[in-house]
Design an enzyme around this catalytic site. Structure first.
Site, mmCIF file in Angstrom:
data_model
loop_
_atom_site.group_PDB
_atom_site.id
_atom_site.type_symbol
_atom_site.label_atom_id
_atom_site.label_comp_id
_atom_site.label_asym_id
_atom_site.label_seq_id
_atom_site.Cartn_x
_atom_site.Cartn_y
_atom_site.Cartn_z
ATOM 1 N N THR A 103 0.634 -1.246 0.257
ATOM 2 C CA THR A 103 0.169 0.029 -0.107
ATOM 3 C C THR A 103 0.946 0.933 0.398
ATOM 4 O O THR A 103 1.593 1.443 0.559
ATOM 5 C CB THR A 103 -0.448 0.071 1.555
ATOM 6 O OG1 THR A 103 -1.422 -1.529 1.234
ATOM 7 C CG2 THR A 103 -1.765 0.735 0.792
ATOM 8 N N LYS A 178 -7.560 1.345 -2.800
ATOM 9 C CA LYS A 178 -6.706 1.167 -1.463
ATOM 10 C C LYS A 178 -7.629 1.967 0.000
ATOM 11 O O LYS A 178 -7.211 1.832 1.074
ATOM 12 C CB LYS A 178 -5.330 0.442 -1.647
ATOM 13 C CG LYS A 178 -4.769 -0.356 -0.060
ATOM 14 C CD LYS A 178 -5.428 -1.143 1.053
ATOM 15 C CE LYS A 178 -4.801 -1.398 1.767
ATOM 16 N NZ LYS A 178 -4.950 -2.721 2.573
ATOM 17 N N LYS A 246 1.020 5.447 8.300
ATOM 18 C CA LYS A 246 1.452 5.206 7.139
ATOM 19 C C LYS A 246 0.079 5.363 6.190
ATOM 20 O O LYS A 246 -0.132 6.212 5.521
ATOM 21 C CB LYS A 246 2.123 3.628 6.683
ATOM 22 C CG LYS A 246 2.965 3.643 6.135
ATOM 23 C CD LYS A 246 2.134 3.372 4.463
ATOM 24 C CE LYS A 246 2.075 1.515 4.757
ATOM 25 N NZ LYS A 246 1.466 0.848 3.579
HETATM 26 P P1 NAP Z 1 6.065 -6.367 7.659
HETATM 27 O O1 NAP Z 1 5.606 -7.557 8.073
HETATM 28 O O2 NAP Z 1 6.658 -5.479 7.748
HETATM 29 O O3 NAP Z 1 7.046 -6.863 6.364
HETATM 30 C C1 NAP Z 1 7.756 -5.516 5.345
HETATM 31 C C2 NAP Z 1 8.915 -6.589 4.293
HETATM 32 O O4 NAP Z 1 9.386 -5.565 3.642
HETATM 33 C C3 NAP Z 1 9.841 -7.114 4.772
HETATM 34 O O5 NAP Z 1 9.345 -8.317 4.044
HETATM 35 C C4 NAP Z 1 10.649 -6.181 5.010
HETATM 36 O O6 NAP Z 1 12.100 -6.641 4.723
HETATM 37 C C5 NAP Z 1 10.672 -5.067 4.166
HETATM 38 N N1 NAP Z 1 11.356 -4.089 3.653
HETATM 39 C C6 NAP Z 1 10.813 -3.076 3.929
HETATM 40 N N2 NAP Z 1 11.878 -1.905 3.187
HETATM 41 C C7 NAP Z 1 12.112 -2.379 2.695
HETATM 42 C C8 NAP Z 1 13.248 -1.579 2.016
HETATM 43 N N3 NAP Z 1 13.396 -0.392 2.237
HETATM 44 N N4 NAP Z 1 13.898 -2.638 1.138
HETATM 45 C C9 NAP Z 1 13.944 -3.750 0.948
HETATM 46 N N5 NAP Z 1 12.834 -4.616 1.604
HETATM 47 C C10 NAP Z 1 11.892 -3.801 2.667
HETATM 48 O O7 NAP Z 1 4.100 -5.613 6.367
HETATM 49 P P2 NAP Z 1 2.894 -6.148 5.662
HETATM 50 O O8 NAP Z 1 2.257 -6.386 7.137
HETATM 51 O O9 NAP Z 1 3.683 -7.528 5.556
HETATM 52 O O10 NAP Z 1 2.681 -5.447 4.985
HETATM 53 C C11 NAP Z 1 3.270 -5.184 3.929
HETATM 54 C C12 NAP Z 1 2.624 -4.520 3.061
HETATM 55 O O11 NAP Z 1 1.689 -4.495 2.597
HETATM 56 C C13 NAP Z 1 2.279 -2.611 3.339
HETATM 57 O O12 NAP Z 1 2.405 -2.009 2.405
HETATM 58 C C14 NAP Z 1 0.750 -2.661 4.103
HETATM 59 O O13 NAP Z 1 0.624 -1.564 4.284
HETATM 60 C C15 NAP Z 1 0.692 -3.816 3.398
HETATM 61 N N6 NAP Z 1 -0.372 -5.114 4.434
HETATM 62 C C16 NAP Z 1 -0.772 -5.243 5.017
HETATM 63 C C17 NAP Z 1 -1.612 -5.994 5.727
HETATM 64 C C18 NAP Z 1 -1.551 -6.892 6.847
HETATM 65 O O14 NAP Z 1 -2.799 -6.923 7.236
HETATM 66 N N7 NAP Z 1 -0.625 -6.901 7.591
HETATM 67 C C19 NAP Z 1 -3.183 -6.337 4.921
HETATM 68 C C20 NAP Z 1 -2.860 -5.088 4.197
HETATM 69 C C21 NAP Z 1 -2.197 -4.645 2.923
HETATM 70 P P3 NAP Z 1 12.647 -6.936 6.097
HETATM 71 O O15 NAP Z 1 12.227 -8.118 6.768
HETATM 72 O O16 NAP Z 1 14.406 -6.962 5.598
HETATM 73 O O17 NAP Z 1 12.354 -5.581 6.728
#
Ligand code: NAP
Length: 305
Positions: A103, A178, A246
């Site tokens: 997102t 979204k 965010k």
């Molecule tokens: P998360 O668990 O914090 O995972 C984030 C991922 O992105 C990790 O693999 C992290 O790598 C990687 N990352 C972040 N910054 C980076 C960078 N600069 N370079 C390379 N890799 C990077 O978050 P998440 O919950 O999976 O969410 C991911 C996305 O989906 C977000 O945009 C969020 O808003 C969206 N989303 C989340 C949900 C939910 O329920 N969780 C639902 C819908 C949408 P590291 O492992 O090295 O930190």
């Protein structure tokens, strides 16, 4: 493109890991990369190949999915940083597709799509809703911006990840959709937490409240999924407080640009700021209730949780 698309997956966090496992289950040849390499181990063990960099993943894929945190993170993995040729754009083949499922900002999405188009690479913005539960069960709702013909080519990949795939318009419109979703999620989360807090202050049995209300017109994904977690004191993240902050920053930026007033959403943004100041940034968004509790002087959970 070949029969079975070769899929690359970048970002194996709370969402990316179960999504990539579903792609393996559906039989796609999968190559993955994660900034913290150890988080790729379980996906590699399940059958994925490990890429050396985002560029290397792109060289070996027909479709590259990115699932990282915020706009600068997508820019970094797709466009590379500081002229170092490590980004997806440096390895992507002409005719391949980048699908960003994070997102992020609609404006940043459009500029990345433009940069990729100059290299003959198509882009879809395809953010999702449904939480980690939806990611695990492949029941996500996927909101797609970009060329409908490119979407059709990628449809088998989307079908392995979600239940509903909606074309929302050109690049950026998936992200706009979204943000609409996040405005509604935030309002609902805020209402669920205020309702439970009201019940607690009035001395109600909150288990009974949860059971009764979720069977009527006030039911919602937030009440069904987060209500029981609040009551049992489970604040482990499905979706982290800092990621909702965010998203609301993205909403606020876009609304400010349009001159659009948003009331409930921006009050909720302040409550989340309280939550962050209480040290709750990495907890799930159900920790919203802890911020309300702190301000109201009422506990809506058992004291130990
Ligand atoms: P998360 O668990 O914090 O995972 C984030 C991922 O992105 C990790 O693999 C992290 O790598 C990687 N990352 C972040 N910054 C980076 C960078 N600069 N370079 C390379 N890799 C990077 O978050 P998440 O919950 O999976 O969410 C991911 C996305 O989906 C977000 O945009 C969020 O808003 C969206 N989303 C989340 C949900 C939910 O329920 N969780 C639902 C819908 C949408 P590291 O492992 O090295 O930190």
């Amino acid at each position: 493109m070949p029969e079975k698309l070769r899929v690359g997956f970048i970002g194996l966090g709370l969402m990316g890991r179960p999504m990539s496992l579903n792609l393996l289950k559906a039989g796609f040849p999968l190559i993955v990369w994660n900034r913290t390499q150890s988080k790729a181990d379980s996906v590699v063990k399940a059958g994925a190949m490990l890429g050396r960099s985002p560029a290397n993943v792109a060289t070996r894929s027909d479709v590259v999915i990115t699932m990282v945190s915020d706009s600068p993170d997508v820019e970094q993995v797709v466009l590379g940083s500081g002229g170092v040729p490590t980004g997806v754009i440096d390895g992507a083949q002409r005719g391949s597709v980048v699908v960003d499922m994070s997102t992020i900002s609609p404006a940043v999405t459009r500029s990345i799509a433009q940069r990729l188009a100059e290299k003959g690479v198509a882009m879809l913005d395809a953010p999702v809703s449904g939480g980690t539960v939806g990611a695990q069960n492949a029941t996500l709702s996927i909101m797609v911006g970009g060329d409908p013909e490119v979407l059709q080519r990628c449809m088998p990949v989307f079908q392995a990840l979600g239940q509903r795939v909606t074309h929302c318009g050109p690049n950026g419109m998936g992200q706009v959709t979204k943000l609409v979703n996040q405005i509604i999620v935030t309002g609902t989360l805020s209402a669920v937490c205020e309702g439970l807090l009201f019940g607690a202050k009035a001395g109600a049995d909150l288990q009974a409240v949860q059971r009764a209300v979720s069977g009527g017109a006030a039911n919602s994904w937030q009440l069904e999924n987060l209500g029981p977690r609040i009551l049992s004191g489970d604040f482990a993240p499905g979706f982290m407080v800092k990621l909702l902050q965010k998203d609301l920053r993205l909403v606020d930026e876009a609304a400010t640009e349009m001159g659009l007033p948003l009331f409930t959403t921006l009050i909720a943004q302040q409550v989340l700021r309280v939550a962050a100041n209480l040290g709750l940034s990495d907890e799930g968004t159900q920790a919203y209730i802890k911020a309300l509790e702190a301000m109201a002087g009422v506990q809506a959970r058992t004291p130990s949780s």
